[in-house]
Design a protein around this motif. Structure first.
Motif, PDB file in Angstrom:
ATOM      1  N   ARG A   8     -39.679  43.961 -22.103  1.00 33.86           N
ATOM      2  CA  ARG A   8     -39.398  42.625 -22.629  1.00 33.86           C
ATOM      3  C   ARG A   8     -39.186  42.783 -24.129  1.00 33.86           C
ATOM      4  NH1 ARG A   8     -44.098  38.926 -21.063  1.00 33.86           N
ATOM      5  NH2 ARG A   8     -42.809  37.331 -21.980  1.00 33.86           N
ATOM      6  N   HIS A   9     -37.933  42.637 -24.560  1.00 31.75           N
ATOM      7  CA  HIS A   9     -37.618  42.799 -25.977  1.00 31.75           C
ATOM      8  C   HIS A   9     -38.553  41.933 -26.806  1.00 31.75           C
ATOM      9  CE1 HIS A   9     -35.111  42.384 -29.695  1.00 31.75           C
ATOM     10  NE2 HIS A   9     -35.195  43.699 -29.544  1.00 31.75           N
ATOM     11  N   THR A  10     -39.142  42.536 -27.831  1.00 35.77           N
ATOM     12  CA  THR A  10     -40.132  41.843 -28.655  1.00 35.77           C
ATOM     13  C   THR A  10     -39.773  42.006 -30.122  1.00 35.77           C
ATOM     14  OG1 THR A  10     -41.831  42.295 -27.008  1.00 35.77           O
ATOM     15  CG2 THR A  10     -42.598  41.713 -29.208  1.00 35.77           C
ATOM     16  N   ASP A  27     -38.231  45.173 -34.418  1.00 32.00           N
ATOM     17  CA  ASP A  27     -37.991  44.856 -33.008  1.00 32.00           C
ATOM     18  C   ASP A  27     -38.251  46.065 -32.127  1.00 32.00           C
ATOM     19  OD1 ASP A  27     -34.598  45.218 -32.090  1.00 32.00           O
ATOM     20  OD2 ASP A  27     -35.451  45.932 -33.957  1.00 32.00           O
ATOM     21  N   TYR A  78     -38.881  38.137 -25.329  1.00 33.45           N
ATOM     22  CA  TYR A  78     -37.803  37.675 -24.457  1.00 33.45           C
ATOM     23  C   TYR A  78     -38.317  37.420 -23.044  1.00 33.45           C
ATOM     24  CZ  TYR A  78     -33.162  37.036 -22.571  1.00 33.45           C
ATOM     25  OH  TYR A  78     -32.047  36.487 -21.987  1.00 33.45           O
ATOM     26  N   ASP A  79     -38.000  36.261 -22.535  1.00 28.03           N
ATOM     27  CA  ASP A  79     -38.377  35.883 -21.172  1.00 28.03           C
ATOM     28  C   ASP A  79     -37.101  35.804 -20.342  1.00 28.03           C
ATOM     29  OD1 ASP A  79     -39.022  34.499 -18.802  1.00 28.03           O
ATOM     30  OD2 ASP A  79     -40.687  33.477 -19.786  1.00 28.03           O
ATOM     31  N   THR A  80     -36.942  36.744 -19.410  1.00 29.11           N
ATOM     32  CA  THR A  80     -35.702  36.800 -18.623  1.00 29.11           C
ATOM     33  C   THR A  80     -35.528  35.585 -17.720  1.00 29.11           C
ATOM     34  OG1 THR A  80     -36.856  38.141 -16.981  1.00 29.11           O
ATOM     35  CG2 THR A  80     -35.541  39.318 -18.615  1.00 29.11           C
ATOM     36  N   HIS A  83     -34.054  33.145 -20.145  1.00 30.59           N
ATOM     37  CA  HIS A  83     -33.048  33.740 -21.034  1.00 30.59           C
ATOM     38  C   HIS A  83     -33.211  33.262 -22.477  1.00 30.59           C
ATOM     39  CE1 HIS A  83     -31.151  35.466 -17.566  1.00 30.59           C
ATOM     40  NE2 HIS A  83     -31.125  34.275 -16.987  1.00 30.59           N
ATOM     41  N   TYR A  85     -36.205  33.570 -26.097  1.00 30.40           N
ATOM     42  CA  TYR A  85     -37.401  34.163 -26.694  1.00 30.40           C
ATOM     43  C   TYR A  85     -38.506  33.122 -26.779  1.00 30.40           C
ATOM     44  CZ  TYR A  85     -34.865  38.347 -28.011  1.00 30.40           C
ATOM     45  OH  TYR A  85     -34.162  39.509 -27.972  1.00 30.40           O
TER      46      TYR A  85
END
Length: 106
Positions: A8-10, A27, A78-80, A83, A85
Motif C-alpha cells: 500500500r503506497h505510503t 514515499d 493508498y486504499d485500493t 482508489h 489516499y
C-alpha cells in the motif's frame, strides 16, 4: 490485518520545525517500509547528535519523543478499494512504528 500493510503506497509528510521551509515528504511502497524509514530517520538523527557512539540503542519512548518533537508528521496510505489516499495522524504513526518494532524484535 497484517496483509493490509503490504503493497500500500505510503507517503510520510513531515515538517521538522515551525519554518514552513522544512516541509518534506518521503514515499514508500508499503506501510512497513514507511515505518522502517521513520526509524532510520530517527537513527540518523541520533548518530548526528552522538557521532562518537558506534552502537546506539533507543526504546520506543525515545522514538515517540522524536515524532512528537517534529512540528508535524502525518501519513497518506493508498486504499485500493476507494482508489484514494487515506490520511493518518501522528498517533497512528506511533502505533504503527510500535507494532513494526515489536515484529522486528521477535
Amino acid at each position: 490485518m497484517s496483509n493490509s500493510n503490504n503493497n500500500r503506497h505510503t507517503i510520510i509528510l513531515m515538517q521538522t520545525s515551525q519554518n514552513r521551509g522544512t516541509r518534506t515528504f518521503m514515499d514508500y511502497d508499503s506501510v512497513n517500509h514507511a515505518m522502517d524509514g521513520i526509524c532510520a530517520l530517527y537513527e540518523r538523527k541520533l548518530k548526528e547528535l552522538n557521532p562518537a557512539i558506534r552502537n546506539l540503542s533507543y526504546d520506543i519512548s525515545d522514538l515517540y519523543n522524536f515524532i512528537d518533537g517534529l512540528a508535524d508528521m502525518s501519513a497518506l496510505v493508498y486504499d485500493t478499494s476507494i482508489h484514494a489516499y487515506l490520511p493518518h495522524d501522528r498517533h497512528w504513526i506511533k502505533q504503527k512504528t510500535f507494532q513494526h518494532l515489536k515484529k522486528l524484535a521477535r
